[in-house]
Design a protein around this motif. Sequence first.
Motif, PDB file in Angstrom:
ATOM      1  N   ASP A 190       1.785  28.400   9.486  1.00  0.00           N
ATOM      2  CA  ASP A 190       1.062  27.434  10.315  1.00  0.00           C
ATOM      3  C   ASP A 190      -0.189  26.891   9.656  1.00  0.00           C
ATOM      4  O   ASP A 190      -0.766  25.912  10.094  1.00  0.00           O
ATOM      5  CB  ASP A 190       0.636  28.096  11.645  1.00  0.00           C
ATOM      6  N   ASN A 191      -0.665  27.571   8.644  1.00  0.00           N
ATOM      7  CA  ASN A 191      -1.866  27.108   7.937  1.00  0.00           C
ATOM      8  C   ASN A 191      -1.783  27.608   6.507  1.00  0.00           C
ATOM      9  O   ASN A 191      -0.957  28.453   6.180  1.00  0.00           O
ATOM     10  CB  ASN A 191      -3.123  27.632   8.633  1.00  0.00           C
ATOM     11  N   LYS A 219      -4.468  50.140  -2.846  1.00  0.00           N
ATOM     12  CA  LYS A 219      -5.219  51.388  -3.025  1.00  0.00           C
ATOM     13  C   LYS A 219      -6.738  51.177  -3.108  1.00  0.00           C
ATOM     14  O   LYS A 219      -7.494  51.812  -2.397  1.00  0.00           O
ATOM     15  CB  LYS A 219      -4.716  52.087  -4.295  1.00  0.00           C
ATOM     16  N   ASN A 220      -7.165  50.243  -3.957  1.00  0.00           N
ATOM     17  CA  ASN A 220      -8.616  50.073  -4.157  1.00  0.00           C
ATOM     18  C   ASN A 220      -9.143  48.765  -3.563  1.00  0.00           C
ATOM     19  O   ASN A 220     -10.247  48.345  -3.892  1.00  0.00           O
ATOM     20  CB  ASN A 220      -8.951  50.098  -5.648  1.00  0.00           C
ATOM     21  N   ALA A 221      -8.338  48.101  -2.749  1.00  0.00           N
ATOM     22  CA  ALA A 221      -8.754  46.788  -2.242  1.00  0.00           C
ATOM     23  C   ALA A 221      -9.094  46.887  -0.767  1.00  0.00           C
ATOM     24  O   ALA A 221      -8.403  47.563  -0.001  1.00  0.00           O
ATOM     25  CB  ALA A 221      -7.624  45.781  -2.442  1.00  0.00           C
ATOM     26  N   SER A 222     -10.162  46.196  -0.367  1.00  0.00           N
ATOM     27  CA  SER A 222     -10.486  46.204   1.057  1.00  0.00           C
ATOM     28  C   SER A 222     -10.227  44.838   1.672  1.00  0.00           C
ATOM     29  O   SER A 222     -10.137  44.703   2.887  1.00  0.00           O
ATOM     30  CB  SER A 222     -11.942  46.618   1.258  1.00  0.00           C
ATOM     31  N   ARG A 223     -10.105  43.795   0.847  1.00  0.00           N
ATOM     32  CA  ARG A 223      -9.870  42.450   1.373  1.00  0.00           C
ATOM     33  C   ARG A 223      -8.796  41.764   0.539  1.00  0.00           C
ATOM     34  O   ARG A 223      -8.515  42.172  -0.587  1.00  0.00           O
ATOM     35  CB  ARG A 223     -11.175  41.636   1.354  1.00  0.00           C
ATOM     36  N   LEU A 224      -8.231  40.717   1.124  1.00  0.00           N
ATOM     37  CA  LEU A 224      -7.112  40.025   0.483  1.00  0.00           C
ATOM     38  C   LEU A 224      -7.597  38.744  -0.211  1.00  0.00           C
ATOM     39  O   LEU A 224      -8.228  37.894   0.406  1.00  0.00           O
ATOM     40  CB  LEU A 224      -6.061  39.694   1.559  1.00  0.00           C
ATOM     41  N   HIS A 225      -7.266  38.641  -1.489  1.00  0.00           N
ATOM     42  CA  HIS A 225      -7.669  37.469  -2.290  1.00  0.00           C
ATOM     43  C   HIS A 225      -6.440  36.749  -2.827  1.00  0.00           C
ATOM     44  O   HIS A 225      -5.378  37.342  -2.987  1.00  0.00           O
ATOM     45  CB  HIS A 225      -8.514  37.911  -3.486  1.00  0.00           C
ATOM     46  N   ASN A 226      -6.630  35.493  -3.181  1.00  0.00           N
ATOM     47  CA  ASN A 226      -5.614  34.683  -3.882  1.00  0.00           C
ATOM     48  C   ASN A 226      -4.339  34.476  -3.057  1.00  0.00           C
ATOM     49  O   ASN A 226      -3.276  34.207  -3.631  1.00  0.00           O
ATOM     50  CB  ASN A 226      -5.231  35.324  -5.233  1.00  0.00           C
ATOM     51  N   HIS A 227      -4.445  34.610  -1.737  1.00  0.00           N
ATOM     52  CA  HIS A 227      -3.257  34.399  -0.908  1.00  0.00           C
ATOM     53  C   HIS A 227      -3.414  33.068  -0.152  1.00  0.00           C
ATOM     54  O   HIS A 227      -3.752  33.034   1.030  1.00  0.00           O
ATOM     55  CB  HIS A 227      -3.072  35.570   0.062  1.00  0.00           C
ATOM     56  N   ILE A 228      -3.221  31.979  -0.882  1.00  0.00           N
ATOM     57  CA  ILE A 228      -3.405  30.642  -0.317  1.00  0.00           C
ATOM     58  C   ILE A 228      -2.077  29.901  -0.421  1.00  0.00           C
ATOM     59  O   ILE A 228      -1.451  29.885  -1.493  1.00  0.00           O
ATOM     60  CB  ILE A 228      -4.469  29.851  -1.139  1.00  0.00           C
ATOM     61  N   GLY A 229      -1.669  29.279   0.689  1.00  0.00           N
ATOM     62  CA  GLY A 229      -0.364  28.602   0.717  1.00  0.00           C
ATOM     63  C   GLY A 229      -0.368  27.275  -0.030  1.00  0.00           C
ATOM     64  O   GLY A 229      -1.407  26.783  -0.476  1.00  0.00           O
ATOM     65  N   THR A 230       0.831  26.714  -0.169  1.00  0.00           N
ATOM     66  CA  THR A 230       1.002  25.414  -0.832  1.00  0.00           C
ATOM     67  C   THR A 230       1.603  24.444   0.177  1.00  0.00           C
ATOM     68  O   THR A 230       2.538  24.808   0.895  1.00  0.00           O
ATOM     69  CB  THR A 230       1.981  25.571  -2.027  1.00  0.00           C
ATOM     70  N   LYS A 231       1.035  23.239   0.225  1.00  0.00           N
ATOM     71  CA  LYS A 231       1.557  22.250   1.177  1.00  0.00           C
ATOM     72  C   LYS A 231       2.778  21.580   0.557  1.00  0.00           C
ATOM     73  O   LYS A 231       2.695  20.989  -0.514  1.00  0.00           O
ATOM     74  CB  LYS A 231       0.447  21.232   1.461  1.00  0.00           C
ATOM     75  N   HIS A 232       3.922  21.723   1.203  1.00  0.00           N
ATOM     76  CA  HIS A 232       5.142  21.079   0.710  1.00  0.00           C
ATOM     77  C   HIS A 232       5.449  19.839   1.538  1.00  0.00           C
ATOM     78  O   HIS A 232       5.052  19.735   2.704  1.00  0.00           O
ATOM     79  CB  HIS A 232       6.329  22.039   0.826  1.00  0.00           C
ATOM     80  N   THR A 233       6.221  18.921   0.954  1.00  0.00           N
ATOM     81  CA  THR A 233       6.662  17.758   1.734  1.00  0.00           C
ATOM     82  C   THR A 233       7.718  18.224   2.748  1.00  0.00           C
ATOM     83  O   THR A 233       8.343  19.278   2.572  1.00  0.00           O
ATOM     84  CB  THR A 233       7.305  16.702   0.816  1.00  0.00           C
ATOM     85  N   ASP A 234       7.932  17.406   3.781  1.00  0.00           N
ATOM     86  CA  ASP A 234       8.954  17.750   4.785  1.00  0.00           C
ATOM     87  C   ASP A 234      10.318  17.894   4.115  1.00  0.00           C
ATOM     88  O   ASP A 234      11.125  18.737   4.496  1.00  0.00           O
ATOM     89  CB  ASP A 234       9.026  16.654   5.859  1.00  0.00           C
ATOM     90  N   LEU A 235      10.544  17.071   3.099  1.00  0.00           N
ATOM     91  CA  LEU A 235      11.847  17.113   2.419  1.00  0.00           C
ATOM     92  C   LEU A 235      12.058  18.482   1.751  1.00  0.00           C
ATOM     93  O   LEU A 235      13.125  19.099   1.915  1.00  0.00           O
ATOM     94  CB  LEU A 235      11.917  16.008   1.345  1.00  0.00           C
ATOM     95  N   VAL A 236      11.023  18.969   1.049  1.00  0.00           N
ATOM     96  CA  VAL A 236      11.140  20.275   0.379  1.00  0.00           C
ATOM     97  C   VAL A 236      11.395  21.374   1.412  1.00  0.00           C
ATOM     98  O   VAL A 236      12.274  22.217   1.238  1.00  0.00           O
ATOM     99  CB  VAL A 236       9.868  20.566  -0.474  1.00  0.00           C
ATOM    100  N   VAL A 237      10.639  21.340   2.508  1.00  0.00           N
ATOM    101  CA  VAL A 237      10.812  22.367   3.548  1.00  0.00           C
ATOM    102  C   VAL A 237      12.230  22.296   4.119  1.00  0.00           C
ATOM    103  O   VAL A 237      12.895  23.323   4.311  1.00  0.00           O
ATOM    104  CB  VAL A 237       9.764  22.192   4.673  1.00  0.00           C
ATOM    105  N   ASP A 238      12.717  21.069   4.327  1.00  0.00           N
ATOM    106  CA  ASP A 238      14.052  20.900   4.885  1.00  0.00           C
ATOM    107  C   ASP A 238      15.121  21.455   3.927  1.00  0.00           C
ATOM    108  O   ASP A 238      16.036  22.167   4.349  1.00  0.00           O
ATOM    109  CB  ASP A 238      14.301  19.403   5.148  1.00  0.00           C
ATOM    110  N   VAL A 239      14.966  21.151   2.641  1.00  0.00           N
ATOM    111  CA  VAL A 239      15.979  21.619   1.674  1.00  0.00           C
ATOM    112  C   VAL A 239      15.945  23.137   1.573  1.00  0.00           C
ATOM    113  O   VAL A 239      16.971  23.803   1.724  1.00  0.00           O
ATOM    114  CB  VAL A 239      15.753  20.983   0.265  1.00  0.00           C
ATOM    115  N   ILE A 240      14.770  23.696   1.370  1.00  0.00           N
ATOM    116  CA  ILE A 240      14.716  25.144   1.126  1.00  0.00           C
ATOM    117  C   ILE A 240      15.143  25.913   2.392  1.00  0.00           C
ATOM    118  O   ILE A 240      15.704  27.012   2.288  1.00  0.00           O
ATOM    119  CB  ILE A 240      13.336  25.602   0.585  1.00  0.00           C
ATOM    120  N   SER A 241      14.903  25.326   3.560  1.00  0.00           N
ATOM    121  CA  SER A 241      15.308  26.037   4.791  1.00  0.00           C
ATOM    122  C   SER A 241      16.840  26.213   4.852  1.00  0.00           C
ATOM    123  O   SER A 241      17.340  27.040   5.605  1.00  0.00           O
ATOM    124  CB  SER A 241      14.815  25.295   6.034  1.00  0.00           C
TER     125      SER A 241
END
Length: 356
Positions: A205-206, A228-250
């Motif tokens: 959703d975001n 194990k040694n991490a307290s927070r989550l880094h580098n987990h950022i999504g990528t905006k795809h076109t509707d066409l890409v989402v439709d194909v991969i689905s």
Amino acid sequence: MKVLDLFSGCGGFSYGFQEAGYEVLLGVDNADLALETFKYNHKNSQTFNLDLSDNKSIDKIVKFLDDVGGVDVIIAGPPCQGFSLTGSRKEDDERNKLFYSVFEISKALKEKPKAIIIENVPGLATLYKGKAKLEIERNFEENGYTHSSKILYAPDYGVPQIRKRLFFVGLDKPYGKFIFPNAIRDEKDYVTCEEAISDLPSLEDNLGKDNIEYPKEPTSSYQKLMRKNASRLHNHIGTKHTDLVVDVISQVPEGGNHKDLPKGVGESRKFNEAWTRYHSKKPSKTIDTGHRNHFHYKYNRVPTVRENARLQSFPDDFIFLGSKTAQYRQVGNAVPPLLGYHIAMKLKEVLNNEKI
Ligand SMILES: C[S@@+](CC[C@H](N)C(=O)[O-])C[C@H]1O[C@@H](n2cnc3c(N)ncnc32)[C@H](O)[C@@H]1O
């Protein structure tokens, strides 16, 4: 034991050595952002941004190392084209010098390193009809090292990713020949994609934010290990795809690819890896440097940098710096730290033994 990492990238290989108790003195690369990441995650190491095809770079590295008492181990992942097989090494071909820089440095050091490890793609074994491999072996012999080589399969060492890499290990002659570490897993208990990344937010959703609290507890021993040694989550950022890409991969099932699409769908990409969806119950395909052909096993998006990092066995407290494109490149270029760790542990056993 002290390590020099040549063509270090962000330092996946040397992170494995660091985890195994080695002291990584120096990482050398010519990519600025990769070195920033290296420095951030190897707090006690130096970095040099140098072109390893330049003789002045070799001099600088040798002087630095001689001044601090030398190194025990050199690890290196040079680009695979860097060979001179014609007999007359052309001084004008920059790439020709890259692979030789490893031996030039070891030769010029006051004290000979005990071990040299060169990592590359399996294709190097057959490159130039096998002559590239012979050339590496000849250089080991000329410099007084024994040599063994093997293609290692990352899932055998607990890495949730199908990745094969060729390793050459040269040992100073009195140590004998290196024996590669045994596999620690077999096919029925390979770590799967689901075990590796199912605890990370879906980002459906975001696109998410950097540096957040983990929204879920870990659900597998692999996730616990990564956190194990991490307290927070880094580098987990999504990528905006076109509707066409989402439709194909689905329309691609788990473990499928473009061949599983209905006729007329996704035909713009038809090569081998196009529209590949990972399988939740298997290790992932080989992580690349961000080509956007691989998709999450469940969500209709490419994996995030953190998901790729997990599949490469980078722990969550290893943080990637630079643009997102640079981060994907750093992760995809790396030797999986866990694979590096197992090689490092085996090497330690050999080097701690009395010389033969
Ligand atoms: C396959 S990556 C090495 C990855 C690294 N071993 C790891 O585990 O993270 C190869 C690296 O060689 C570096 N490189 C390529 N040409 C170079 C040159 N002329 N001098 C120094 N580094 C170079 C690239 O920037 C890249 O980071």
